[in-house]
Design a protein around this motif. Structure first.
Motif, PDB file in Angstrom:
ATOM      1  N   LYS A 194     -14.552  16.149  21.045  1.00  0.00           N
ATOM      2  CA  LYS A 194     -13.479  15.987  20.793  1.00  0.00           C
ATOM      3  C   LYS A 194     -13.796  15.973  19.178  1.00  0.00           C
ATOM      4  N   ASP A 227      -3.837  19.384   9.585  1.00  0.00           N
ATOM      5  CA  ASP A 227      -3.589  18.304  11.361  1.00  0.00           C
ATOM      6  C   ASP A 227      -4.771  18.191  12.066  1.00  0.00           C
ATOM      7  N   TYR A 228      -5.380  17.165  12.640  1.00  0.00           N
ATOM      8  CA  TYR A 228      -6.365  17.189  13.800  1.00  0.00           C
ATOM      9  C   TYR A 228      -5.736  16.553  14.427  1.00  0.00           C
ATOM     10  N   SER A 229      -6.099  17.588  15.900  1.00  0.00           N
ATOM     11  CA  SER A 229      -6.144  17.010  17.118  1.00  0.00           C
ATOM     12  C   SER A 229      -7.020  17.564  17.992  1.00  0.00           C
ATOM     13  N   ASP A 230      -6.752  17.047  19.911  1.00  0.00           N
ATOM     14  CA  ASP A 230      -7.764  17.430  19.872  1.00  0.00           C
ATOM     15  C   ASP A 230      -8.578  18.893  20.221  1.00  0.00           C
TER      16      ASP A 230
END
Length: 232
Positions: free
Chosen positions: A51, A67-70
């Motif tokens: 991830k 925006d950092y997300s999985d």
């Protein structure tokens, strides 16, 4: 022999697993061509097990709302003016890297200043709109009274290219009334520039009516009667 086969099979499975993890698929979603100075949304998606991955933006571009997300990074880019190629890089490890090359196109700009044109009713008028930029990445729409002008019997449109830009012409074959004509420049993001031209129509057939002449004569002869005789 059997021991060697089992060992070889186990080694192959581990190798494939490691390779699969390192070669996780990365997809960058961003336009191939963008206009300088405008904001564009994009994303970087990673489909592997790891991830932890990152994105690198071009030096001449500024990122907003990252925006950092999985498994996913959403971002908004706006790049400096000029015609040049840029690259976005997304990577999850040394062995998992994807890049996308795109071209930054100069933002179109109208260099023509607003003008005032005076003509007689029924005569033709040609208006000009000079645009600096790549005409394959913008389009011009002429407007009158908030309506787009269509080419036909009453109106004609033409262009001429030069090293400094493109001249866009609108010819009204028969001008009937005064009004404002706007040259609008659009990109895929919408309206980016506009210049108005004011056309004033003089009707040489318009003369004072008899009623207006009587009003003038009456004003000259009787305007001082109500004030009474003037004292010396």
């Amino acid at each position: 022999m059997e021991y060697c086969s089992i060992l070889c099979f186990t080694w192959c499975i581990l190798a494939l697993s490691a390779t699969g993890k390192a070669a996780g698929k990365i997809v960058i979603d961003f336009p191939n061509n963008i206009t300088a100075g405008e904001e564009y949304n994009g994303s970087c998606t990673f489909s592997g097990k790891d991830k932890n991955f990152d994105v690198t933006f071009p030096e001449k571009c500024k990122e907003y709302d990252v925006d950092y997300s999985d498994h996913r990074i959403n971002f908004t880019l706006s790049c400096e003016d000029g015609s040049y190629n840029a690259t976005i890089e997304c990577d999850a490890s040394m062995d998992s890297l994807e890049e996308l090359k795109f071209k930054v196109i100069p933002k179109p700009k109208i260099t023509t200043k607003p003008t005032n044109v005076t003509t007689m009713v029924g005569l033709p008028v040609t208006l000009s709109c000079h645009v600096k930029g790549d005409p394959t990445h913008y389009w011009v729409g002429w407007m009158y009274r908030d309506s787009i002008i269509q080419e036909g019997e009453q109106n004609a449109m033409s262009t001429s290219r030069s090293t400094r830009g493109t001249h866009h012409y609108l010819t009204i074959h028969t001008v009937k009334e005064s009004g404002k004509y706007k040259c609008n420049v659009y990109t895929i993001k919408g309206l980016v520039n506009q210049v108005p031209h004011h056309v004033t129509v003089k009707n040489d057939m318009t003369k004072p009516t008899p009623a207006s002449l009587l009003d003038v004569i009456y004003e000259l002869l009787f305007s001082d009667v109500s004030e009474g005789p003037k004292r010396q």
